[in-house]
Scaffold this motif. Structure first.
Motif, short mmCIF file in Angstrom:
data_model
loop_
_atom_site.label_atom_id
_atom_site.label_comp_id
_atom_site.label_asym_id
_atom_site.label_seq_id
_atom_site.Cartn_x
_atom_site.Cartn_y
_atom_site.Cartn_z
N LYS A 41 -26.32 -5.87 85.83
CA LYS A 41 -25.60 -4.64 86.15
C LYS A 41 -26.32 -3.44 85.55
N GLU A 42 -26.01 -2.27 86.07
CA GLU A 42 -26.58 -1.06 85.53
C GLU A 42 -25.87 -0.68 84.22
N ARG A 43 -26.62 0.06 83.41
CA ARG A 43 -26.03 0.57 82.17
C ARG A 43 -24.91 1.55 82.52
N GLU A 44 -23.83 1.50 81.77
CA GLU A 44 -22.72 2.41 82.00
C GLU A 44 -22.24 3.02 80.69
N GLY A 45 -21.81 4.25 80.78
CA GLY A 45 -21.25 4.91 79.61
C GLY A 45 -19.84 4.41 79.37
N MET A 91 -24.28 -5.97 76.43
CA MET A 91 -24.99 -5.42 75.28
C MET A 91 -24.50 -3.99 75.12
N TYR A 92 -24.09 -3.64 73.92
CA TYR A 92 -23.57 -2.31 73.65
C TYR A 92 -24.60 -1.50 72.88
N TYR A 93 -24.84 -0.28 73.34
CA TYR A 93 -25.84 0.60 72.75
C TYR A 93 -25.20 1.88 72.24
N CYS A 94 -25.67 2.32 71.10
CA CYS A 94 -25.31 3.62 70.56
C CYS A 94 -26.39 4.62 70.97
N ALA A 95 -25.96 5.82 71.35
CA ALA A 95 -26.88 6.88 71.74
C ALA A 95 -26.43 8.19 71.10
N ALA A 96 -27.39 9.06 70.82
CA ALA A 96 -27.03 10.30 70.13
C ALA A 96 -27.90 11.46 70.61
N SER A 97 -27.32 12.65 70.50
CA SER A 97 -28.02 13.87 70.88
C SER A 97 -27.80 14.93 69.82
N ASN A 98 -28.82 15.76 69.61
CA ASN A 98 -28.67 16.91 68.73
C ASN A 98 -27.96 18.07 69.42
N LEU A 99 -27.70 17.91 70.70
CA LEU A 99 -27.03 18.94 71.47
C LEU A 99 -25.61 18.49 71.82
N ARG A 108 -24.38 10.20 81.23
CA ARG A 108 -25.72 10.12 81.80
C ARG A 108 -26.70 9.77 80.69
N GLY A 109 -27.47 8.71 80.86
CA GLY A 109 -28.40 8.27 79.84
C GLY A 109 -29.37 9.34 79.38
N PRO A 110 -29.97 10.09 80.30
CA PRO A 110 -30.95 11.12 79.90
C PRO A 110 -30.36 12.23 79.03
N TYR A 112 -29.11 11.78 76.26
CA TYR A 112 -29.24 11.35 74.87
C TYR A 112 -30.69 11.01 74.55
N ARG A 113 -31.17 11.61 73.49
CA ARG A 113 -32.57 11.42 73.10
C ARG A 113 -32.77 10.18 72.26
N PHE A 114 -31.77 9.81 71.49
CA PHE A 114 -31.94 8.73 70.52
C PHE A 114 -31.06 7.54 70.90
N TRP A 115 -31.63 6.34 70.79
CA TRP A 115 -30.94 5.12 71.19
C TRP A 115 -31.16 4.03 70.15
N GLY A 116 -30.13 3.19 70.00
CA GLY A 116 -30.27 2.00 69.18
C GLY A 116 -30.76 0.83 70.00
N GLN A 117 -30.92 -0.32 69.34
CA GLN A 117 -31.45 -1.51 69.99
C GLN A 117 -30.36 -2.35 70.63
N GLY A 118 -29.12 -2.09 70.31
CA GLY A 118 -28.03 -2.80 70.95
C GLY A 118 -27.43 -3.90 70.11
N THR A 119 -26.17 -4.23 70.40
CA THR A 119 -25.48 -5.35 69.78
C THR A 119 -24.66 -6.05 70.86
N GLN A 120 -24.73 -7.38 70.88
CA GLN A 120 -24.14 -8.16 71.96
C GLN A 120 -22.66 -8.43 71.71
N VAL A 121 -21.86 -8.19 72.73
CA VAL A 121 -20.43 -8.53 72.70
C VAL A 121 -20.17 -9.52 73.82
N THR A 122 -19.58 -10.66 73.48
CA THR A 122 -19.27 -11.69 74.46
C THR A 122 -17.78 -12.01 74.36
N VAL A 123 -17.09 -11.91 75.48
CA VAL A 123 -15.66 -12.18 75.52
C VAL A 123 -15.42 -13.36 76.46
#
Length: 124
Positions: A41-45, A91-99, A108-110, A112-123
């Motif tokens: 699937k595509e990444r989603e916010g 996979m859950y990702y944290c993203a951050a922006s200075n703006l 929208r992914g673009p 955010y300039r900064f991204w983490g590597q992700g952490t897996q959640v399985t339910v």
């Protein structure tokens, strides 16, 4: 170098809860977000917070179940996930922006300039 590190991902049963943490190497970010991507699937916010005003945004699929928050002192951001469902598996990702990221760009992914590597959640 700015780093975002996610933690807290693990397996959970349907109806259960998890809390994800995103620790950052610098602060302050004006906007912090959580995204997720399931296999095939595509990444989603999922959720976004403007750290000064406290405005939050949630995807319809998680409204009422997930809560985003942040702690300027640590600094860190969190995603409290309640009533987890199998469709939350990703996979859950944290993203951050200075703006300040405003609607409709909060998921929208673009934005955010900064991204983490992700952490897996399985339910299951």
């Amino acid at each position: 170098q700015v780093q975002l590190v996610e933690s807290g991902g693990t397996s959970a049963q349907p109806g259960g809860s998890l809390k994800l943490t995103c620790t950052t190497s610098e602060h302050p970010f004006r906007t912090i977000a959580w995204f997720r991507q399931a296999p095939g699937k595509e990444r989603e916010g999922v959720a976004t917070i403007q750290t000064r005003g406290g405005n939050t945004y949630y995807a319809d699929s998680v409204k009422g179940r997930f809560t985003i928050s942040h702690d300027n002192a640590k600094p860190a951001a969190y995603l409290q996930m309640n009533n987890l469902q199998p469709e939350d598996t990703a996979m859950y990702y944290c993203a951050a922006s200075n703006l300040v990221v405003h609607d409709p760009n909060v998921f929208r992914g673009p934005s955010y300039r900064f991204w983490g590597q992700g952490t897996q959640v399985t339910v299951s």
